[in-house]
Each structure stands twice: as structure tokens, then as C-alpha cells.
Design an enzyme around this catalytic site. Structure first.
Site, short mmCIF file in Angstrom:
data_model
loop_
_atom_site.label_atom_id
_atom_site.label_comp_id
_atom_site.label_asym_id
_atom_site.label_seq_id
_atom_site.Cartn_x
_atom_site.Cartn_y
_atom_site.Cartn_z
N HIS A 48 36.76 47.32 50.70
CA HIS A 48 37.60 46.67 49.69
C HIS A 48 36.80 45.81 48.74
O HIS A 48 37.22 45.58 47.61
CB HIS A 48 38.68 45.82 50.36
CG HIS A 48 39.84 46.62 50.83
ND1 HIS A 48 39.89 47.20 52.07
CD2 HIS A 48 41.00 46.97 50.23
CE1 HIS A 48 41.02 47.85 52.21
NE2 HIS A 48 41.71 47.73 51.11
N GLY A 49 35.66 45.30 49.19
CA GLY A 49 34.88 44.47 48.28
C GLY A 49 33.68 43.89 48.98
O GLY A 49 33.68 43.71 50.20
#
Lengths: 475, 356
Positions: free
Chosen positions: A329-330
């Protein structure tokens, strides 16, 4: 996101209307139709940043080359080497754009703590939209070929599949074997499942433009920006509101994507299924961003041997899978912690349930309610880390949840109502919604048009000024 | 949404119970079952969709008009406004567009009637313009020692550059009850497009009545675009534009002048894009020059603050990110630096070290 054509915009409505007409006119001509869809998708992607198209084209060519090479290779060792090459190539591209700066900052910072000044400076690499999604999709294609679950498709088909604009920038993660066979099927232009498509698009617009924007502006953004200025009850409600906001935003966007594809005669897999009705963490992950969670299961958890070996190994792989899911996701510690909370919760839950089953424990009448409460709050706890800009902010939020008693001004009846109705709506039986959809589909075309127009009226009238940014583009 | 039974494994290739189904079809696609709905021909979908969009355009004529007039000043905006005009006319005659106005009224949102035609907004600058007066006797800016009982009233706002700045200042004064802070960052706003957001009117109606003792503003990031001057479009490179922009800056500085009030005008920092950076430098010069003639205004040059290592644009300092990925907006660490400078300036100018 300043650029690009987002779904809830006037520009996209125009673009899609043109694509819709040409799609059905060209559908009887396989080559022209494929070339048209490919062109439309590249035009859509170029609207974000033309240079990204080179990356997408490279991904198409490289993965097709690997797919064909693996299929032609009979020698198991060489097949494995080719697969490893494909995985490394995909992850290297993703890793460069997504994780280089995180690595530079984290390692440089750690070395600085022990007195070594590296002088490393983050490169300020801009993450191209969609890369996280098309990388996972390309990997599903190559791995399925390696496993013998699929044959390589013609290059043009694979290009259409990987670049197809409805799923390009934010999912759902459509697998090769879900979409590629549909390209060769005969689609009957007289049988479009428009009722479901319209329902998904309208519900998606309402969730994304109205619900998500309202909650972020009313409470979420302020509380997460400066938690020091808020009291514990405000913070608690903001966390609940964020749980709804990210669901509305993300499921809204993928609903629109699925609906648009359906209008073009192509079916995408379901991505959300009332996740906040889940009474266990496992059930939550079978309802939340399903295309990602099942991808992680089939291409990460199972290859790691998650369903074989000892129980300890199963828990470890479960934890690791969720950790990697978080990192996908990041590139930030906050996402790693989000993944770790989910991994830990899943492992603990499995152990506890196994223990209960072994002891022959029978669930009591209140068990579903208590399990629902526990599941929802574990998910919300994890959302704090997902949303917080830094570990410091997350820490402040958690600390003030208990240490700053008080009501605060951001908690309004409207905010509470929107949260309650949003959660309540997930408990509406599917059958009811299907029946309403069937009634809509059998009403006169004029009635359908008016109903849709009234829906668009409410979306526009209750929506914010301008188009709000989309949370999931950064992933 | 349509569901599968909990515990189903949607992506596992299990033979579906429905024998008519293609055996190789993944179960993840099964929720597209018609579930009692009637499929329709693509042509009818097109008709329904087109009628719905056209009817929605009439119902939402005011919203479309707002969208159109938000385009940059010039031919695009004119074309867009012309395209919306027929929907506006039909909506007005049939009263269909009144429904949206009612809904927005009920939801406490602004309504812009498209029948009023495009707003230029520049009239407010003329309305609030005050005749220059001789500076009063005594200091231009009053100093006092604020207390918890009588806190210093501070207001901060401007374009989207002030979103993070406001957060950082808010955080810095969270534990200081002697400072009472109000903020209003307004995305996409500035002094060039009062038709979009009318700052002079906002100051007049919302800010000045609260009698702030320190007003901190930051404009410019959205201002380097076409401007409507007396009904004609001018671009930032033209002398007419520059003269009008300078006038507007002066009008706002004069409007914000109050009884010993400090106006702290924050300039734009260095930008990653060279062309944009030069355009911001031009605006910074205008702010600095206009501030010089007005003893109650202090210009705060943010370029040195946000490029601590030297001349050019600086993305990071000491391993933390000062600016966001767009090369324009501030990251929290950058906003913290600027907030510190803002609070230092406010303290130096209006806070007496000892009570009077």
C-alpha cells in the site's frame, strides 16, 4: 492528483460515452475492437502523464515475452529460472518507483543514529499511477502460465487486458484468467446487464463523491492533521468516520470501474462485499478488497507454504503475507504496522478459534455481536496507522483517545448519522437489493433514465466543490 | 452488494453448481448473475444513459455552470459557459434546476444561479478599496502581552499552501492558551479569480468582524493565470495584468489595516518547476514592494526559510521532506519551519515581552 480523467468527472462521462458507442459498433470485428480498446486505454492513461505509457508498454512486452518463454520451456529448472526472472523484473520496476526513497531515508536515518553520515538524499521519485495494480496483474498472468493454469494469450489480447482503462488506476485487480477468456467470447450486444452496471455506478458515485467527501471534510482530515487540538470522543468518531470514508472512497471507485466494464460487456471480479458486517478478521479479508487479499493468498501465502507445514509456520506466513500487503500500500512504517496488526490479528484469531474448536466450545447467543464489535475495532485500530501521516501522529491519536477526555466540536449529529447509516446499510440483505434492481430493470426506459438523472442530481447537489482527490491512487 | 456465502473461496476453481455454466469460469465472476434483472440491448442502454445525462445536465445546470466558469480565463471558459447556457435556459424555464438549489439550501451549501451569468468578482476590490489615509500618530502595530483571559486573536489563511501551514501553526499554539487562532485555507483561491473565491468579501464579512490583532495571509500559488479586467482577459505576462494585480494586493493590504493590527504577508517559496518558480518570484516582488509602503504590513520571505541550504528549490532537509511530491505544496516538516517563522514574526511584532 491534479491531472488525469477521474471517474466522477464531466470529462470521463464524455470519454466513456464515446468509448461505449464505438465498443459495441466494433465488437463484431475482433482485431479492430481490440485495437480500439487498447488505444482508448492508452489515451486514458496518457491523460495522467504521457510518459507513463512507456512504462505500461514495457510491462506488456516484457511480461508477454516471459509468459511465452515459460510456456515453451519444458525443462523444470529453466522454467523456474524464467519465472524468477519475471518476478524480479516486475518487482524491480515496482520497487524502484515505490520503495527507493523509503529505503534511502530509513537506512540513511538508521546509520545516522549510529554516527555514520551517509549524505544520502532521497531522489524524489514520482510514483506512476497504476503501477502497483498492473504489476500484480502481470504477475498473475506469468505465474498462472508457469503453474499450467493458463496458456499465453496473443500479445494484443494481453495488452488489452493489462491496460484496460476501467481497472487500470485503482483496481479491482483482475486476473488474466478472469478477463482474457472474455475477450475471445461472443458478447451479445442485445443482452447487456445494464441494471447491475447502473446500480454499481450510481452507488459508487454516491459513496465516493458524497459520503467519502463529507466525512473527510467534516471530521477526518482535521483530526488526523492536528490530533493535539481534539478531544478523545472526537478522535474516536474520526476513526470510525475514516473507516467509513476509506470504504466509501475505495469501494465506490471500484464499483464504478466494475460498472463501466460491464456496460462494455466485460465482467470484473467483485472487490467488496459488505466488509463491515464481518464477525472475524478472516471474514473481513474475504470481503475487503477481495481481489488483493485473494491475490496475496494465491501468489504469496500459498507459495510460502502457508497451508502446509507446521502451525507455527502457517502463522508466520500469514503474518508475513499481511506485512507485505501493508507494504504494497505504501512505502512507510505506518503501512507496515497496519499490515502487522492485520497479520497478528489473523494469526491470533486462528489460534483462538482452533483452541475453541478443539475444546468443543459452543458459541453463545451474544457471540456474533461480540465478535463483530471486536473485528470492527481491530480494523479501526489498524486504520489509524493507515491514515496517519507518521508514527508520531498515530501515537498522538492513540494517546489522546484515552488521555484527552471530552466531547469536542467536530462530532455533529450529521456525522454520527452518516456513520451509522453507512454501517447499517451493509447489513441490508442482498436479496432486497437484487429485487430492487430487478424492478428497475423491468421498468420503462424513460423511468430508468429519470431515476438515473435524479441519482446524478443528488450526487452533484450533495457533493463537494470540484473533484476530491482519490485516496487509493497513491497505492 | 451481491454476496457469496461466507466461507466460499471466490477464486478457487470449483465446479459451479449450475451445469449450464462454463466449467472454466472463475467463481469470482459469478456475482454478475442477473438475479432477476432483465438484460437490455446496448442501443437501449445508450438511449437511457444519454437521456439520463442530458436530464441531469438540466437538473445540475448551476453546478455545470460553476464548473465551466472555473476554467482558466480565456476562450476555454467562454466555450464551456456557452455550452452550458442551453441547459441553464431549459432548467430556468421548466424550474427543474430549482430542485438542486433547494437540496443545497437544505444542506447549507452555496448556490450560484447560472442565470446570473459569469461573475467577474473584481467589483469587490473596488468596493472595499479605501482612500489612502495619513498614517496615524504612534506605532502602526500595537504590542501587548496576551494572557489566557485576554488571548491574542490571530487569523491565518490563503490558498492551498496554507493547508499544512495552518496545521503546523495550530499544533504549535495548541498548548498556548494565550493565542486564539482561526484559520481558513481555501483551495484554488487567490486574488486573480475572485469569481471563484472572493477574498475581499470574505475578509469583510467573516474575518474583520472578529477583530483579529494579527492577520497572516499567503496568496499567489494559483494567481499566475488569466485575469478578467473590465470584461477582457489578460495574461500574467502583460503590463495590464501586473498593474491590476499590484492594485489588488494593495487594496487587500489596506482593507486588512486595523487599529494597530499586524498584517503578515507570507511570500511563495521556491518551486521545483523553473517557469512556475519565476512566476512566483514576480509575485513575491510585488508583495514585498507593496508591503514596504505600509507600516502595518510585514512581508515574510518564505524562500529562504524553505530552502535552508541555499538558493534553489529544496525538497528535503536533514532527511525529512519539506515539500510534497508535486514540487509545490508544503510537507509537514516544511510547514513546521514556516510556522515557526510566522510565529516568531508575530511574537516580535505584536507581543510585548512584559505586560503593559
Amino acid at each position: 492528483m491534479e491531472h488525469g480523467v477521474l471517474f466522477p468527472t464531466f470529462e470521463f462521462a464524455v470519454f466513456f460515452s464515446v468509448v461505449f458507442v464505438l465498443n459495441w459498433l466494433l465488437r463484431p470485428h475482433p482485431l479492430a475492437w481490440r485495437l480500439f480498446l487498447l488505444g482508448a486505454s492508452f489515451v486514458f492513461y496518457a491523460a495522467f502523464e504521457p510518459v507513463y505509457c512507456l512504462l505500461l508498454a514495457a510491462s506488456i512486452l516484457v511480461n508477454q515475452a516471459f509468459g511465452v518463454a515459460i510456456a515453451r520451456q519444458a525443462h523444470p529448472g529453466r522454467r523456474r529460472a524464467l519465472l524468477a526472472g519475471a518476478v524480479v523484473a516486475n518487482l524491480a520496476a515496482l520497487g524502484y518507483y515505490k520503495y527507493t526513497d523509503f529505503f534511502v531515508e530509513s537506512v540513511g536515518g538508521a546509520l545516522e543514529l549510529v554516527g555514520i553520515d551517509t549524505g544520502w538524499v532521497p531522489l524524489g521519485i514520482v510514483l506512476p499511477v497504476a503501477i502497483s495494480f498492473f504489476t500484480f496483474q502481470a504477475l498473475s498472468y506469468v505465474i498462472d502460465i508457469y503453474r499450467g493454469h493458463a496458456e499465453p494469450s496473443p500479445l494484443l489480447d494481453f495488452a488489452v487486458y493489462l491496460s484496460f482503462f476501467p481497472h487500470l488506476v485503482a483496481g479491482p485487480i483482475v486476473r488474466a484468467r478472469e478477463l482474457l477468456p472474455q475477450l475471445t467470447e461472443h458478447a451479445d450486444p442485445r443482452r447487456v446487464n445494464a441494471a447491475l452496471a447502473f446500480r454499481l455506478i450510481m452507488a459508487g458515485l454516491f459513496k465516493k463523491v458524497v459520503i467519502s467527501s463529507f466525512l473527510s471534510a467534516a471530521i477526518v482530515d482535521d483530526v488526523f492533521a492536528v490530533p493535539e487540538a481534539h478531544r478523545s470522543l472526537e478522535i474516536l468518531v474520526a476513526v470510525y468516520a475514516y473507516a467509513i470514508q476509506i470504504y466509501a472512497d475505495f469501494s465506490g471507485y471500484t464499483d464504478i470501474a466494475i460498472g463501466c466494464a460491464l456496460l462494455l460487456g466485460l465482467r470484473f471480479p467483485q472487490n467488496f462485499d459488505a466488509p463491515y458486517t464481518a464477525t472475524s478478521m478472516q471474514s473481513f479479508w474475504r470481503r475487503w478488497h477481495m481481489t488483493l487479499s485473494f491475490w496475496l493468498r494465491d501468489y504469496l501465502y500459498i507459495p510460502l507454504g502457508g497451508n502446509q507445514g507446521s502451525r507455527q509456520w502457517a502463522f508466520a506466513t500469514l503474518f508475513l503475507t499481511m506485512l507485505i500487503g501493508g507494504f504494497w500500500h505504501g512505502a512507510a512504517w505506518t503501512f507496515l504496522i497496519w499490515g502487522a496488526i492485520h497479520g497478528l490479528a489473523l494469526a491470533v484469531e486462528r489460534r483462538v478459534l482452533d483452541g475453541w474448536a478443539a475444546a468443543g466450545k459452543v458459541p453463545g447467543p451474544w457471540s456474533p455481536v461480540l465478535r463483530w464489535l471486536a473485528t470492527f475495532h481491530v480494523v479501526c485500530l489498524a486504520w489509524i496507522f493507515f491514515r496517519a501521516e507518521s508514527l508520531g501522529v498515530a501515537g498522538t491519536i492513540l494517546w489522546r483517545l484515552v488521555a484527552a477526555p471530552g466531547l469536542g466540536e467536530a462530532v455533529t449529529p450529521m456525522v454520527l448519522l452518516v456513520i451509522a447509516v453507512s454501517i447499517g446499510s451493509q447489513f441490508v440483505p442482498t436479496g432486497w437489493v437484487d429485487r430492487a434492481q430487478a424492478v428497475f430493470s423491468r421498468s420503462a426506459p424513460a423511468v430508468q433514465a429519470v431515476a438515473l438523472a435524479v441519482g446524478l442530481l443528488f450526487v452533484d447537489a450533495l457533493g463537494p466543490e470540484g473533484v476530491p482527490p482519490f485516496i487509493y491512487f497513491q497505492f | 452488494m451481491t454476496g457469496h456465502r461466507p466461507g466460499d473461496e471466490p477464486h478457487l476453481e470449483v465446479d459451479p453448481p449450475d451445469a449450464a455454466r462454463d466449467r472454466s469460469e472463475p467463481r469470482s465472476l459469478r456475482y454478475h448473475d442477473l438475479a432477476g434483472s432483465r438484460p437490455i440491448p446496448a442501443g437501449r442502454v445508450l438511449v437511457i444513459g444519454s437521456v439520463a445525462l442530458l436530464l441531469a445536465a438540466v437538473l445540475n445546470a448551476d453546478g455545470l455552470f460553476e464548473l465551466a466558469t472555473r476554467q482558466p480565463v480565456g476562450w476555454k471558459r467562454d466555450v464551456a459557459a456557452t455550452a452550458v447556457a442551453p441547459f441553464c435556459a431549459v432548467g430556468r424555464i421548466t424550474h427543474l434546476k430549482d430542485v438542486r438549489a433547494e437540496i443545497r439550501d437544505a444542506a447549507d451549501k452555496e448556490v450560484h444561479d447560472c442565470s446570473d451569468g459569469p461573475r467577474s468578482g473584481s467589483a469587490t476590490f473596488d468596493e472595499v478599496a479605501v482612500a489612502p489615509t495619513e498614517p496615524a500618530e504612534g506605532p502602526a502595530i500595537t504590542r501587548r502581552a496576551p494572557t489566557t483571559a485576554a488571548p491574542l486573536r490571530m487569523w491565518l489563511g490563503g490558498d492551498s499552501m496554507t493547508i499544512e501551514l495552518a496545521q503546523s501553526v495550530e499544533e504549535a499554539v495548541a498548548a498556548r492558551p494565550e493565542v486564539e487562532l482561526a484559520t481558513h485555507p481555501q483551495v484554488s483561491s487567490g486574488l486573480t479569480r475572485p469569481d471563484f473565491f472572493d477574498w475581499p468579501a470574505y475578509f469583510r464579512d467573516e474575518v474583520l468582524p472578529t477583530r483579529p490583532e494579527a492577520v497572516v495571509v499567503m496568496f499567489g500559488a494559483n494567481d499566475s493565470q488569466g485575469m478578467d479586467i473590465d470584461g477582457a482577459p489578460y495574461q500574467p505576462s502583460s503590463p495590464e495584468w501586473q498593474a491590476e494585480y499590484r492594485r489588488r494586493v494593495g487594496v487587500v493590504m489596506d482593507q486588512l489595516r486595523g487599529d494597530g493590527r499586524l498584517v503578515l504577508w507570507v511570500g511563495q517559496p521556491r518551486m521545483r518547476d523553473t517557469g512556475f518558480d519565476q512566476r512566483m518570484a514576480t509575485l513575491d516582488r510585488i508583495y514585498a514592494q507593496e508591503a514596504e509602503d505600509r507600516p502595518w504590513v510585514r512581508f515574510l520571505d518564505s524562500r529562504a526559510i524553505l530552502s535552508p541550504d541555499g538558493e534553489g528549490y529544496q525538497a528535503t532537509a536533514d532527511g525529512v521532506s519539506l515539500r510534497q511530491g508535486d514540487g509545490i505544496h508544503l510537507d509537514r516538516a516544511g510547514a513546521d519551519l514556516l510556522a515557526e517563522a510566522v510565529l516568531d514574526a508575530v511574537e516580535a511584532e505584536v507581543m510585548a515581552t512584559s505586560p503593559p
